[in-house]
Design a protein around this motif. Structure first.
Motif, PDB file in Angstrom:
ATOM      1  N   VAL A  25       0.839  -1.197   0.000  1.00  0.00           N
ATOM      2  CA  VAL A  25       0.000   0.000   0.000  1.00  0.00           C
ATOM      3  C   VAL A  25       0.878   1.252   0.000  1.00  0.00           C
ATOM      4  CG1 VAL A  25      -1.647   1.328   1.383  1.00  0.00           C
ATOM      5  CG2 VAL A  25      -1.975  -1.120   1.065  1.00  0.00           C
ATOM      6  N   ALA A  26       1.948   1.233   0.770  1.00  0.00           N
ATOM      7  CA  ALA A  26       2.846   2.390   0.836  1.00  0.00           C
ATOM      8  C   ALA A  26       3.491   2.662  -0.517  1.00  0.00           C
ATOM      9  CB  ALA A  26       3.919   2.159   1.890  1.00  0.00           C
ATOM     10  N   VAL A  27       3.857   1.616  -1.253  1.00  0.00           N
ATOM     11  CA  VAL A  27       4.469   1.809  -2.571  1.00  0.00           C
ATOM     12  C   VAL A  27       3.465   2.432  -3.531  1.00  0.00           C
ATOM     13  CG1 VAL A  27       5.368   0.558  -4.575  1.00  0.00           C
ATOM     14  CG2 VAL A  27       6.214   0.020  -2.305  1.00  0.00           C
ATOM     15  N   VAL A  28       2.227   1.950  -3.518  1.00  0.00           N
ATOM     16  CA  VAL A  28       1.201   2.491  -4.424  1.00  0.00           C
ATOM     17  C   VAL A  28       0.919   3.957  -4.081  1.00  0.00           C
ATOM     18  CG1 VAL A  28      -1.234   2.305  -5.080  1.00  0.00           C
ATOM     19  CG2 VAL A  28       0.177   0.254  -4.917  1.00  0.00           C
ATOM     20  N   VAL A  29       0.749   4.253  -2.796  1.00  0.00           N
ATOM     21  CA  VAL A  29       0.488   5.638  -2.382  1.00  0.00           C
ATOM     22  C   VAL A  29       1.692   6.519  -2.705  1.00  0.00           C
ATOM     23  CG1 VAL A  29       0.101   7.120  -0.377  1.00  0.00           C
ATOM     24  CG2 VAL A  29      -1.210   5.029  -0.642  1.00  0.00           C
ATOM     25  N   GLY A  30       2.896   5.988  -2.499  1.00  0.00           N
ATOM     26  CA  GLY A  30       4.108   6.744  -2.813  1.00  0.00           C
ATOM     27  C   GLY A  30       4.220   7.069  -4.286  1.00  0.00           C
ATOM     28  N   ALA A  31       3.852   6.137  -5.138  1.00  0.00           N
ATOM     29  CA  ALA A  31       3.902   6.398  -6.586  1.00  0.00           C
ATOM     30  C   ALA A  31       2.914   7.488  -6.977  1.00  0.00           C
ATOM     31  CB  ALA A  31       3.613   5.104  -7.352  1.00  0.00           C
ATOM     32  N   ALA A  32       1.714   7.428  -6.421  1.00  0.00           N
ATOM     33  CA  ALA A  32       0.721   8.467  -6.712  1.00  0.00           C
ATOM     34  C   ALA A  32       1.173   9.814  -6.158  1.00  0.00           C
ATOM     35  CB  ALA A  32      -0.631   8.082  -6.124  1.00  0.00           C
ATOM     36  N   PHE A  33       1.766   9.788  -4.983  1.00  0.00           N
ATOM     37  CA  PHE A  33       2.247  11.015  -4.356  1.00  0.00           C
ATOM     38  C   PHE A  33       3.393  11.626  -5.163  1.00  0.00           C
ATOM     39  CE2 PHE A  33       4.925  13.123  -1.137  1.00  0.00           C
ATOM     40  CZ  PHE A  33       4.026  14.092  -0.753  1.00  0.00           C
ATOM     41  N   THR A  34       4.237  10.788  -5.755  1.00  0.00           N
ATOM     42  CA  THR A  34       5.347  11.276  -6.568  1.00  0.00           C
ATOM     43  C   THR A  34       4.835  12.076  -7.754  1.00  0.00           C
ATOM     44  OG1 THR A  34       6.715   9.421  -5.895  1.00  0.00           O
ATOM     45  CG2 THR A  34       7.368  10.557  -7.901  1.00  0.00           C
ATOM     46  N   SER A  87      19.140  19.866 -14.478  1.00  0.00           N
ATOM     47  CA  SER A  87      18.407  18.621 -14.205  1.00  0.00           C
ATOM     48  C   SER A  87      18.661  18.155 -12.785  1.00  0.00           C
ATOM     49  CB  SER A  87      18.846  17.531 -15.178  1.00  0.00           C
ATOM     50  OG  SER A  87      18.569  17.916 -16.493  1.00  0.00           O
ATOM     51  N   VAL A  88      19.901  18.301 -12.330  1.00  0.00           N
ATOM     52  CA  VAL A  88      20.244  17.916 -10.963  1.00  0.00           C
ATOM     53  C   VAL A  88      19.513  18.825  -9.976  1.00  0.00           C
ATOM     54  CG1 VAL A  88      22.126  17.690  -9.310  1.00  0.00           C
ATOM     55  CG2 VAL A  88      22.474  16.996 -11.683  1.00  0.00           C
ATOM     56  N   LEU A  89      19.461  20.116 -10.249  1.00  0.00           N
ATOM     57  CA  LEU A  89      18.752  21.061  -9.381  1.00  0.00           C
ATOM     58  C   LEU A  89      17.267  20.720  -9.318  1.00  0.00           C
ATOM     59  CD1 LEU A  89      18.767  23.649  -7.678  1.00  0.00           C
ATOM     60  CD2 LEU A  89      18.422  24.934  -9.792  1.00  0.00           C
ATOM     61  N   SER A  90      16.666  20.391 -10.451  1.00  0.00           N
ATOM     62  CA  SER A  90      15.253  20.025 -10.482  1.00  0.00           C
ATOM     63  C   SER A  90      14.997  18.755  -9.675  1.00  0.00           C
ATOM     64  CB  SER A  90      14.804  19.821 -11.932  1.00  0.00           C
ATOM     65  OG  SER A  90      13.451  19.466 -11.976  1.00  0.00           O
ATOM     66  N   ALA A  91      15.853  17.757  -9.815  1.00  0.00           N
ATOM     67  CA  ALA A  91      15.697  16.510  -9.052  1.00  0.00           C
ATOM     68  C   ALA A  91      15.885  16.766  -7.561  1.00  0.00           C
ATOM     69  CB  ALA A  91      16.685  15.467  -9.552  1.00  0.00           C
ATOM     70  N   ALA A  92      16.839  17.629  -7.200  1.00  0.00           N
ATOM     71  CA  ALA A  92      17.073  17.939  -5.792  1.00  0.00           C
ATOM     72  C   ALA A  92      15.864  18.668  -5.188  1.00  0.00           C
ATOM     73  CB  ALA A  92      18.335  18.776  -5.627  1.00  0.00           C
ATOM     74  N   LEU A  93      15.279  19.592  -5.930  1.00  0.00           N
ATOM     75  CA  LEU A  93      14.084  20.288  -5.462  1.00  0.00           C
ATOM     76  C   LEU A  93      12.918  19.309  -5.286  1.00  0.00           C
ATOM     77  CD1 LEU A  93      14.212  23.563  -7.577  1.00  0.00           C
ATOM     78  CD2 LEU A  93      14.511  23.354  -5.111  1.00  0.00           C
ATOM     79  N   THR A  94      12.764  18.407  -6.222  1.00  0.00           N
ATOM     80  CA  THR A  94      11.706  17.400  -6.108  1.00  0.00           C
ATOM     81  C   THR A  94      11.908  16.551  -4.863  1.00  0.00           C
ATOM     82  OG1 THR A  94      11.485  17.310  -8.509  1.00  0.00           O
ATOM     83  CG2 THR A  94      10.592  15.453  -7.282  1.00  0.00           C
ATOM     84  N   PHE A  95      13.139  16.135  -4.618  1.00  0.00           N
ATOM     85  CA  PHE A  95      13.433  15.326  -3.440  1.00  0.00           C
ATOM     86  C   PHE A  95      13.141  16.097  -2.157  1.00  0.00           C
ATOM     87  CE2 PHE A  95      16.432  14.329  -0.048  1.00  0.00           C
ATOM     88  CZ  PHE A  95      16.037  13.033   0.235  1.00  0.00           C
ATOM     89  N   LEU A  96      13.594  17.344  -2.073  1.00  0.00           N
ATOM     90  CA  LEU A  96      13.383  18.137  -0.861  1.00  0.00           C
ATOM     91  C   LEU A  96      11.901  18.371  -0.582  1.00  0.00           C
ATOM     92  CD1 LEU A  96      16.260  20.771  -1.062  1.00  0.00           C
ATOM     93  CD2 LEU A  96      16.018  18.891   0.560  1.00  0.00           C
ATOM     94  N   ILE A  97      11.149  18.648  -1.613  1.00  0.00           N
ATOM     95  CA  ILE A  97       9.712  18.876  -1.419  1.00  0.00           C
ATOM     96  C   ILE A  97       9.034  17.576  -0.992  1.00  0.00           C
ATOM     97  CG2 ILE A  97       7.564  19.422  -2.629  1.00  0.00           C
ATOM     98  CD1 ILE A  97       9.213  21.472  -4.234  1.00  0.00           C
ATOM     99  N   THR A  98       9.392  16.464  -1.622  1.00  0.00           N
ATOM    100  CA  THR A  98       8.817  15.173  -1.249  1.00  0.00           C
ATOM    101  C   THR A  98       9.144  14.846   0.203  1.00  0.00           C
ATOM    102  OG1 THR A  98       9.067  14.390  -3.522  1.00  0.00           O
ATOM    103  CG2 THR A  98       8.713  12.712  -1.826  1.00  0.00           C
ATOM    104  N   ALA A  99      10.407  15.007   0.582  1.00  0.00           N
ATOM    105  CA  ALA A  99      10.820  14.704   1.956  1.00  0.00           C
ATOM    106  C   ALA A  99      10.101  15.607   2.954  1.00  0.00           C
ATOM    107  CB  ALA A  99      12.331  14.855   2.092  1.00  0.00           C
ATOM    108  N   ALA A 100       9.946  16.879   2.642  1.00  0.00           N
ATOM    109  CA  ALA A 100       9.275  17.805   3.553  1.00  0.00           C
ATOM    110  C   ALA A 100       7.799  17.441   3.722  1.00  0.00           C
ATOM    111  CB  ALA A 100       9.405  19.240   3.044  1.00  0.00           C
ATOM    112  N   VAL A 101       7.132  17.142   2.626  1.00  0.00           N
ATOM    113  CA  VAL A 101       5.714  16.795   2.715  1.00  0.00           C
ATOM    114  C   VAL A 101       5.532  15.497   3.484  1.00  0.00           C
ATOM    115  CG1 VAL A 101       3.703  16.108   1.352  1.00  0.00           C
ATOM    116  CG2 VAL A 101       5.036  18.096   0.681  1.00  0.00           C
TER     117      VAL A 101
END
Length: 168
Positions: A25-34, A87-101
Motif C-alpha cells: 500500500v505504501a508503494v502504491v500511495v508513494g507512486a501516486a504522491f510522486t 536537471s540535478v537542481l530540479s531533481a534535488a528540489l523534487t526530493f526536498l519537497i517530497t521529503a518535507a511533505v
C-alpha cells in the motif's frame, strides 16, 4: 510433494503478513504522491527558479571544454562536454519537497500520536508508588521493630491498624 506444500504455505503466510500488505500500500500511495510532487515542482517551483532564465531547468548547463556547440536542427549536443546542472537542481528540489511533505504530513503527526499513546499507558517496568495505607503499615512495623529491638516482619493484618499487640 509435502515440501512444496510447506514452501507454498510459507509463501502464503509471508504474503498475508500485515507488514507486506502495508508495504505494498505504501508503494502504491508513494507512486501516486510522486506524481503530485513532480507536478508541483514542474508547475510552480521550476517557473519560480526559472524566472532567472529558462522555465525548463533542463536547459541550465555548463560547458567543460573550450568549444561547445549544439546542432541547430536537432538541438542535440554536437560538440563539447556539458554538465546538465539544471536537471540535478530540479531533481534535488523534487526530493526536498517530497521529503518535507512526507515528514510534515505523515511522520510528524504519527510521532505525536505515538507520544500521546505512550503517555496514556502507564509504564509496566516501573513499580507503582505505594499507597498511603502501605506506607502507614511500613511505618507501624518499623516502630514496632524499634520498640522490641528486633526486625519486624510485615504483619499479617495488613491494612488493619492496631491489630498487633506490642510488649511494653
Amino acid at each position: 510433494m509435502s515440501e512444496s506444500k510447506g514452501v507454498l504455505q510459507g509463501f502464503k503466510e509471508f504474503l498475508m503478513r500485515g507488514n507486506v500488505i502495508e508495504l505494498a500500500v505504501a508503494v502504491v500511495v508513494g507512486a501516486a504522491f510522486t506524481n503530485i510532487v513532480n507536478a508541483v515542482v514542474k508547475g510552480i517551483i521550476n517557473p519560480i527558479v526559472g524566472a532567472l532564465g529558462s522555465q525548463n531547468l533542463d536547459h541550465y548547463q555548463s560547458c567543460l571544454t573550450e568549444t561547445c556547440a549544439k546542432d541547430p536542427k536537432t538541438g542535440a549536443f554536437a560538440d563539447g562536454i556539458y554538465i546538465l546542472w539544471g536537471s540535478v537542481l530540479s531533481a534535488a528540489l523534487t526530493f526536498l519537497i517530497t521529503a518535507a511533505v512526507v515528514y510534515f504530513l505523515m511522520i510528524l503527526p504519527i510521532n505525536k500520536w505515538k507520544e500521546r499513546q505512550t503517555a496514556r499507558k502507564p509504564d509496566e517496568g516501573i513499580p507503582a508508588d505505594p499507597t498511603e495505607i502501605q506506607l502507614l503499615i511500613e511505618i507501624r512495623d518499623a516502630l514496632i521493630a524499634q520498640r522490641t529491638g528486633s526486625p519486624a516482619a510485615p504483619s499479617s493484618g495488613a491494612g488493619i491498624i492496631g491489630t498487633q499487640k506490642t510488649q511494653q
